[in-house]
Design a protein around this motif. Structure first.
Motif, PDB file in Angstrom:
ATOM      1  N   ILE A 116     -32.104 -13.806   1.369  1.00  0.00           N
ATOM      2  CA  ILE A 116     -30.677 -13.665   1.624  1.00  0.00           C
ATOM      3  C   ILE A 116     -30.053 -15.048   1.483  1.00  0.00           C
ATOM      4  O   ILE A 116     -30.448 -15.989   2.174  1.00  0.00           O
ATOM      5  N   GLU A 117     -29.078 -15.147   0.575  1.00  0.00           N
ATOM      6  CA  GLU A 117     -28.450 -16.428   0.270  1.00  0.00           C
ATOM      7  C   GLU A 117     -26.957 -16.357   0.595  1.00  0.00           C
ATOM      8  O   GLU A 117     -26.304 -15.349   0.318  1.00  0.00           O
ATOM      9  N   LYS A 118     -26.445 -17.430   1.165  1.00  0.00           N
ATOM     10  CA  LYS A 118     -25.024 -17.520   1.515  1.00  0.00           C
ATOM     11  C   LYS A 118     -24.387 -18.564   0.616  1.00  0.00           C
ATOM     12  O   LYS A 118     -24.897 -19.678   0.473  1.00  0.00           O
ATOM     13  N   TYR A 171     -27.983  -1.216  -4.010  1.00  0.00           N
ATOM     14  CA  TYR A 171     -28.510  -2.330  -4.796  1.00  0.00           C
ATOM     15  C   TYR A 171     -28.602  -1.891  -6.253  1.00  0.00           C
ATOM     16  O   TYR A 171     -28.784  -0.710  -6.541  1.00  0.00           O
ATOM     17  N   THR A 172     -28.523  -2.867  -7.159  1.00  0.00           N
ATOM     18  CA  THR A 172     -28.807  -2.642  -8.561  1.00  0.00           C
ATOM     19  C   THR A 172     -30.177  -3.222  -8.846  1.00  0.00           C
ATOM     20  O   THR A 172     -30.424  -4.403  -8.582  1.00  0.00           O
ATOM     21  N   PHE A 173     -31.087  -2.383  -9.359  1.00  0.00           N
ATOM     22  CA  PHE A 173     -32.470  -2.787  -9.594  1.00  0.00           C
ATOM     23  C   PHE A 173     -32.790  -2.783 -11.080  1.00  0.00           C
ATOM     24  O   PHE A 173     -32.238  -1.989 -11.838  1.00  0.00           O
ATOM     25  N   GLY A 215     -34.100  -6.231  -7.150  1.00  0.00           N
ATOM     26  CA  GLY A 215     -32.799  -5.688  -6.834  1.00  0.00           C
ATOM     27  C   GLY A 215     -31.863  -6.727  -6.244  1.00  0.00           C
ATOM     28  O   GLY A 215     -32.305  -7.659  -5.577  1.00  0.00           O
ATOM     29  N   VAL A 216     -30.555  -6.533  -6.488  1.00  0.00           N
ATOM     30  CA  VAL A 216     -29.536  -7.472  -6.005  1.00  0.00           C
ATOM     31  C   VAL A 216     -28.374  -6.681  -5.430  1.00  0.00           C
ATOM     32  O   VAL A 216     -27.972  -5.648  -5.971  1.00  0.00           O
ATOM     33  N   GLN A 264     -31.473 -10.317  -2.269  1.00  0.00           N
ATOM     34  CA  GLN A 264     -32.394 -10.107  -3.383  1.00  0.00           C
ATOM     35  C   GLN A 264     -33.682  -9.493  -2.851  1.00  0.00           C
ATOM     36  O   GLN A 264     -34.339 -10.081  -1.999  1.00  0.00           O
ATOM     37  N   LEU A 265     -34.039  -8.328  -3.362  1.00  0.00           N
ATOM     38  CA  LEU A 265     -35.286  -7.654  -2.992  1.00  0.00           C
ATOM     39  C   LEU A 265     -36.243  -7.717  -4.182  1.00  0.00           C
ATOM     40  O   LEU A 265     -35.832  -7.504  -5.319  1.00  0.00           O
TER      41      LEU A 265
END
Length: 193
Positions: free
Chosen positions: A67-69, A148-150, A161-162, A175-176
């Motif tokens: 997880i990014e901020k 999510y889009t994978f 996925g994002v 992001q997975l």
């Protein structure tokens, strides 16, 4: 009076035990006349049946998340990226084809708990037409879901996925990464990028 005091001391310990743990302890004490298999064993056997459909996303996966901020600081006009959370291999899931619901192709079932009487469907995947892109819905506890889009990389048996969301002045990127553990293609030694 001593029995009441003893009951008062034991009550928090008994209440603190989870239902899952109590069920597991009860199952461990049972003597079965037949061979027993867990849900994990059943899923592995199902996945091993015939792996001729190369490129299928069905399988058991290890899941990682980042997880990014992205946002500006309080006194700085410059945008900064900061990793808020990074969890490598934090859970294991099974992705299985679903023929019961016309709106989804695959369901996701978490395998991080054992010996449960039933397992929850925590997500669903639907392919976009003629591509390796999928839409994933991750179900939350209150009936809500995150989308999510994978993309699926069949050569590496990997899903990525994002999902992005804005909160105030910051943008969060989730992001997975799913790495297939079972079944593995013959000749593949490592699924890591």
């Amino acid at each position: 009076m001593k029995k009441l005091a003893l009951f008062g001391l034991l009550l928090p310990a008994v209440v603190g035990c989870s239902v899952e743990k109590l069920y597991q302890m009860n199952q461990n004490r049972k003597v079965y006349p037949y061979e027993q298999v867990s849900f994990h064993d059943v899923v592995k056997r199902y996945m091993s049946k015939d792996y001729t459909s190369v490129g299928s996303i069905e399988g058991i996966y290890s899941v990682s998340v980042v997880i990014e901020k992205k946002g500006k600081g309080l006194l700085s006009p410059v945008e900064k990226n900061k990793i808020m959370t990074r969890k490598e291999n934090y859970t294991t899931v099974a992705i299985i084809r679903d023929g019961t619901d016309p709106g989804r192709e695959f369901i996701e079932i978490p395998l991080d708990k054992e010996h449960l009487p039933s397992y929850s469907v925590r997500g669903e995947f639907t392919r976009m037409t003629d591509s390796n892109i999928m839409i994933y819905k991750h179900f939350e506890s209150r009936g809500e879901y995150s989308t999510y889009t994978f993309t699926y990389d069949a050569a590496r048996d990997m899903l990525e996925g994002v999902r992005k969301e804005n909160s105030g002045q910051a943008e969060y990127t989730y992001q997975l990464t799913y790495i297939k553990l079972h079944p593995k293609k013959e000749g593949v030694t490592s699924n890591r990028p």
